[in-house]
Scaffold this motif. Structure first.
Motif: not given
Lengths: 177, 152
Positions: B123-152
């Motif tokens: 489950a942990e592994y799956q979770k990590e995978l999900s977060e990683e993918k989400m971050i990737e997606f958001l970066l592709r959308e142009g959201i800045e990394l600092d903003l994403i990490i703050n939200e997480l």
């Protein structure tokens, strides 16, 4: 012969009846073939060997006999080829020993002809091989040119010319005396 | 009457008789002598069957050789099959014993815990995978990394 040549050919081509046909063939054709061979090679012992070889070859090559030619023509061709092969082989030893067919004729124990017949045979022996064959087959065997053409694989015209030249040469020898 | 060619040579003046002769009885005995010659050359004679013993002995040897070959090949195949099968059986039985031994070290509670642990890890592994993918997606959308990490 109770069977016709055509029937005999058919019996000979069939593997079932071949053996029986072969016996009839030997009985039927041995004399005619022998005299043909004898006139070519002169000596009786040589003619006997070649005649046997002719029939052995015919037996061994029965499968290759096609009924396109007659049985007698086919056998005659084998006999002719065997005789010519013998002469070519013997010629090598003749050249070495200085003997030839003329001397064979002189020494032949089974030659019963008179002086004229001997002279004729000597004249025939002086002819080239092919002319000698043609002369013997036409003059003594009274064979048709068409049959000769099949046996010797020459055209009728060539055979007629060959016979004409042979007769001319022989007559010249006879008329010289 | 057809005029004769002056060059024509009439061969009929030549003797036509046969000057050659043969030994007495030559033609009568010829077939017999031919048969003898063919026998010498080992040719199958017309009218004569092949030596039956010769035919039998040839086939007997080939039959015996064929049988021996069959026995040899059969033995080799059987030997191969039996050895191979026994190896497999012993291996699987050994494995089964190993499993039995391994399982004996555990009671039910420990097994459940092991399974749960495994599930959590997954489950942990799956979770990590999900977060990683989400971050990737958001970066592709142009959201800045600092903003994403703050939200997480």
């Amino acid at each position: 012969m109770n069977v016709t040549e055509k029937e005999l050919s058919t019996l000979f081509t069939s593997s079932v009846t071949r053996e029986k046909a072969f016996r009839i063939i030997v009985d039927e054709y041995k004399e005619r073939l022998y005299w043909h061979i004898r006139k070519i090679v002169i000596q009786h012992e040589d003619a006997d060997d070649i005649l046997q070889n002719t029939f052995i070859k015919a037996w061994e090559n029965a499968d290759s006999f096609r009924e396109e030619s007659t049985l007698y023509t086919w056998l005659y061709r084998i006999a002719t080829n065997e005789s010519l092969s013998f002469l070519r082989k013997e010629k090598k030893s003749w050249d070495k020993n200085g003997t030839n067919l003329l001397e064979s004729l002189e020494s032949d124990a089974y030659f019963n002809g008179d002086a004229v017949q001997k002279k004729l045979q000597q004249a025939i022996l002086s002819l080239p091989e092919r002319q000698r064959l043609v002369f013997n087959m036409k003059y003594f065997d009274e064979m048709k040119y068409e049959n000769m053409a099949e046996i010797l694989e020459l055209s009728v015209g060539a055979l007629k010319a060959s016979y004409h030249h042979a007769v001319k040469k022989i007559m010249k020898i006879f008329q010289a005396d | 009457m057809k005029p004769q060619n002056k060059n024509y040579q009439d061969p009929k003046i030549l003797p036509k008789g046969n000057p050659f002769s043969v030994p007495e009885g030559y033609f009568k005995s010829f077939s017999e002598r031919l048969e003898k010659t063919m026998r010498t050359k080992d040719l199958p004679l017309p009218g004569k069957k092949i030596n039956p013993f010769q035919r039998f002995s040839v086939s007997y040897f080939s039959l015996a050789a064929g049988f021996l070959a069959f026995v040899a090949i059969s033995y080799a195949l059987i030997h191969l099959i039996l050895n191979g099968t026994s190896n497999n059986i012993s291996k699987s039985s050994q494995y089964a014993t190993y499993i039995d031994l391994q399982l004996e070290d555990y009671d039910d509670a420990l097994l459940f815990e092991a399974v749960a642990q495994k599930t959590e890890l997954e489950a942990e592994y799956q979770k990590e995978l999900s977060e990683e993918k989400m971050i990737e997606f958001l970066l592709r959308e142009g959201i800045e990394l600092d903003l994403i990490i703050n939200e997480l």
